[in-house]
Structures are given as structure tokens and as C-alpha cells.
Design an enzyme around this catalytic site. Sequence first.
Site, PDB file in Angstrom:
ATOM      1  CG  ASP A   1      -2.136  -1.016   0.902  1.00  0.00           C
ATOM      2  OD1 ASP A   1      -2.302  -1.445  -0.077  1.00  0.00           O
ATOM      3  OD2 ASP A   1      -3.087  -1.242   1.957  1.00  0.00           O
TER       4      ASP A   1
ATOM      5  CD  GLN B   1       4.646   7.119   1.102  1.00  0.00           C
ATOM      6  OE1 GLN B   1       4.374   7.775   0.289  1.00  0.00           O
ATOM      7  NE2 GLN B   1       4.559   5.808   0.983  1.00  0.00           N
TER       8      GLN B   1
END
Length: 284
Positions: free
Chosen positions: A64, A238
Site C-alpha cells: 500500500d 512518508q
Amino acid sequence: MKKSLILVNTFKKDADRIAGEIKAHLESKGVSSKLFAYDGKDAHTKNVPVDFSGADFVVTLGGDGTVLFAARECAVYSIPVFPVNLGEFGFLAGVQPDCWKKELDDFLEGRAVISRRSLIDAEVLRKGHTVFKSRSMNDVVVSSTASSGLVNLEVAYNRALLGSFKSTGIIISSATGSTAYSAAAGGPIVEPSLDAVVLTPISSFSLSARPLVFGPEGEIAVRVLPSRVALALVADGQVDFSLETGDVIIAGISGYKAQLISSTQEKFYSALQSKLNWSGGPRA
């Protein structure tokens, strides 16, 4: 369909082999493709950043996290993503590695379902000036950089004050992201086609703090109050940015949509049943 990009997660077993097979299959269909290595934070080939703008679609080989990176970058260009699952959970990467050929052909021949997913846009204002912007498919997290440090955050929705939260942080998630960190923190699971924003406190100091679900038209404002620990904003797990006291984070539904190929409602509920071990009986 003439051009494609194949994003290959370098940490996933068999990713290179399957990438070669997909590239050969696409070329047999008259579709050119370029391979790019993805290391979990940045995508590059010989230190050259990925340019998504010229692609008709993007194939991701990973979990994912790989889908999150590609989808939010592709959204601004309205480029759909074909997500092959080489990870574990697979809420976003819904194409299994033994089914990619059939499902890719369905897409190339116009038979595939394309799911349009809301994104979360956020910006950080510091002394009235924008110092950071992000776009997320899953969530924006404002929290302590220490695992258990308490932070003080003032939260408002459409200028209506919700109160001051003392917690390790808050999660602002899309409907898609409701199955990720937000769910782990006790937030509700929201059907991914909805344009909803979920606000979930993380380990709140008060038992009265509860997750809230908002519609697509408003915006959430989070003011950083004095705390004893350092804070950061993290987008999709991220991209991160250090915060200071007095910073204001504005977040809401983006004007762009991510597009996931072959990501059906049936696959979403099947993933819920499988991953959450639902049985429908007393042990559900």
C-alpha cells in the site's frame, strides 16, 4: 493507451521478475513502458526523479505504501494507477500477483472498474505565511516526535472551536485512510467512495475525546500550543515537516482525486473481512 510507467518496490520479493513480465506483456499490446525503482521514500532511476506527467497509466509493484506514493503524484495529472499487491495488508493494492494479466487486460480493453478516491490537502502557516504543503491519500498526522510525548493542540472546524486536545497527536484522514492509522487509533472505518474527513485523537489524555467525521466542504484548523516535546506533521507516513509553537495546520478535501484501477467495493469488503478476521458470529 500508449505509455505506462512501472514503479517497482526494491524491497519486495519477485518485484523485478513480475515487472519484467508486465513490461513484456504491455509491449505485446503495443504499450511502451519504463521501469522505475522505488525505495520507500523516493522513486528514481540513476537518481533521476520519476516524471509521471506523460504516462497514460502507472503500474505499482509493492504494498500500500507504494500505491500511496504513486497515487498522490498521479492525481494532479488524472493518471490511473494499477496496484499489484506484493505486500501484506493490501487495502489499496487490490490486484493479486497471480491475477494481474487478466485484470490488466480488462483495463486495457475498457472493462475495469476505476475507483476515484478523495485526497487530503494540508498547509502549514507560520506567522501568516505558508511554509509547507502536502497532499495525502491516507492521512495527515500531527504528533509528538517522541513515541509517548503529550502535545497541546487547539482544533477548529470551519472556524468553530472544537477545543484543546492534550494527546500524543491527532490524525486527519480521508475515507481511504480510515482503515490505516486512524482505525488503529480507534477511528471509524468509512466507505472509501465517500468524500469524508475523519479526525481521530491519538491516545488522548481525556476519555471524552472521540473521533469525528466531517463532510467535504469544510476545513480543519489545528493550532500548535506550547508543549514540552517536539512536534511534526507527517503525510501518508512518508513526508514529514517539523512544527513550531504557533503554527497553524489547515487541512481538507483536495480538489484532485486519486484513481485506482480494479479497486472494487467487493475487494474492499473482502479485505475487511479477511484482515479484520470477521466471521459474523459470536467470535467476530
